[in-house]
Design a protein around this motif. Structure first.
Motif, PDB file in Angstrom:
ATOM      1  N   LEU A   1      -5.691  -5.500   8.438  1.00  0.00           N
ATOM      2  CA  LEU A   1      -5.799  -4.100   8.042  1.00  0.00           C
ATOM      3  C   LEU A   1      -7.176  -3.848   7.427  1.00  0.00           C
ATOM      4  CD1 LEU A   1      -2.293  -3.601   6.349  1.00  0.00           C
ATOM      5  CD2 LEU A   1      -2.985  -2.869   8.637  1.00  0.00           C
TER       6      LEU A   1
ATOM      7  N   GLN B   1      -5.402   2.969   7.723  1.00  0.00           N
ATOM      8  CA  GLN B   1      -5.269   1.531   7.433  1.00  0.00           C
ATOM      9  C   GLN B   1      -5.689   0.660   8.609  1.00  0.00           C
ATOM     10  OE1 GLN B   1      -4.099   1.099   4.185  1.00  0.00           O
ATOM     11  NE2 GLN B   1      -4.026   3.357   4.192  1.00  0.00           N
TER      12      GLN B   1
ATOM     13  N   LYS C   1      -8.511  -2.475   1.437  1.00  0.00           N
ATOM     14  CA  LYS C   1      -7.752  -1.462   0.701  1.00  0.00           C
ATOM     15  C   LYS C   1      -8.656  -0.398   0.082  1.00  0.00           C
ATOM     16  CE  LYS C   1      -4.052  -0.963  -2.695  1.00  0.00           C
ATOM     17  NZ  LYS C   1      -4.629   0.237  -3.315  1.00  0.00           N
TER      18      LYS C   1
ATOM     19  N   ALA D   1      -9.688   1.983   2.777  1.00  0.00           N
ATOM     20  CA  ALA D   1      -8.493   2.672   3.260  1.00  0.00           C
ATOM     21  C   ALA D   1      -8.039   3.728   2.255  1.00  0.00           C
ATOM     22  CB  ALA D   1      -7.372   1.677   3.519  1.00  0.00           C
TER      23      ALA D   1
ATOM     24  N   ARG E   1       0.812  -1.218   0.000  1.00  0.00           N
ATOM     25  CA  ARG E   1       0.000   0.000   0.000  1.00  0.00           C
ATOM     26  C   ARG E   1       0.846   1.269   0.000  1.00  0.00           C
ATOM     27  NH1 ARG E   1      -5.218  -1.442   3.931  1.00  0.00           N
ATOM     28  NH2 ARG E   1      -5.609  -3.523   3.040  1.00  0.00           N
TER      29      ARG E   1
END
Length: 207
Positions: free
Chosen positions: A183, A156, A186, A189, A115
């Protein structure tokens, strides 16, 4: 007919002694029109004078309102803009595992690297935190990290606890707690990161 008899009277009226017939003066229309016009002008002047007095005592409400409105619409001094938060590639994250689950620090570090974050140390948590973090995670870094790096890494990881220490370096520690599962996805995030690094402009005031 006597010489003293007014014309048009014929012989009906005769002037004798000191008595004379009363005669009506012809009406003067011009004087009436002028009198009416003068009255209208006088009323108009009186009304204008009254409005001037009202405006003087009230301070000219319309003019003042427009002036106040214009002053309110003038842009004031803009506050000093806060520096933008750092980008993920500018943040070095040390990942520590404070849970009994093995390999959690490495897998989390690998995902953070994908990321865009820079990865520092990856290891088990020091004794001060090992198996002593009941929440999701602890962020540990210098006091300056609270306004930047912590917020970026926080896009995250949800539910983290922020702490500071005396370090002078810019790296931060991610200490994984027992409530940590993974986490944030994505996609979500990335949305949170975009909103943090590129905030929407504040609309200007309408006048």
């Amino acid at each position: 007919m006597s010489m003293l008899t007014p014309p048009g009277m014929g012989g009906k009226y005769r002037i004798t002694g000191d008595k004379y017939p009363r005669m009506r003066r012809p009406r003067n229309r011009r004087r009436i029109v002028l009198a009416v016009f003068a009255a209208v002008v006088a009323l108009g002047l009186a009304g204008w004078g009254t409005l001037q007095l009202i405006d003087a005592f009230t301070g000219g409400g319309k003019k003042n309102s427009a002036t106040t409105r214009g002053a309110a619409c003038k842009p004031g001094p803009s506050p000093s803009a806060a520096p933008p938060p750092p980008l993920p590639r500018q943040i070095t994250v040390n990942v520590y595992n404070a849970t009994p689950r093995s390999g959690l620090a490495k897998s989390t570090a690998d995902e953070l690297k994908k990321r865009g974050f820079k990865i520092g140390k990856v290891s088990n948590a020091p004794a001060e935190y090992d198996k002593k973090v009941p929440g999701t995670a602890v962020f540990l870094g210098a006091p300056t990290a609270q306004g930047g790096a912590f917020r970026v890494l926080g896009t995250q990881v949800q539910g983290f606890q922020a702490k500071t220490d005396t370090r002078r370096t810019a790296d931060i520690d991610l200490i994984i707690g027992t409530a940590f599962e993974s986490l944030d996805p994505k996609a979500s995030a990335d949305v949170a990161l975009t909103a943090l690094t590129k905030p929407k402009p504040v609309p200007s005031a309408k006048c």
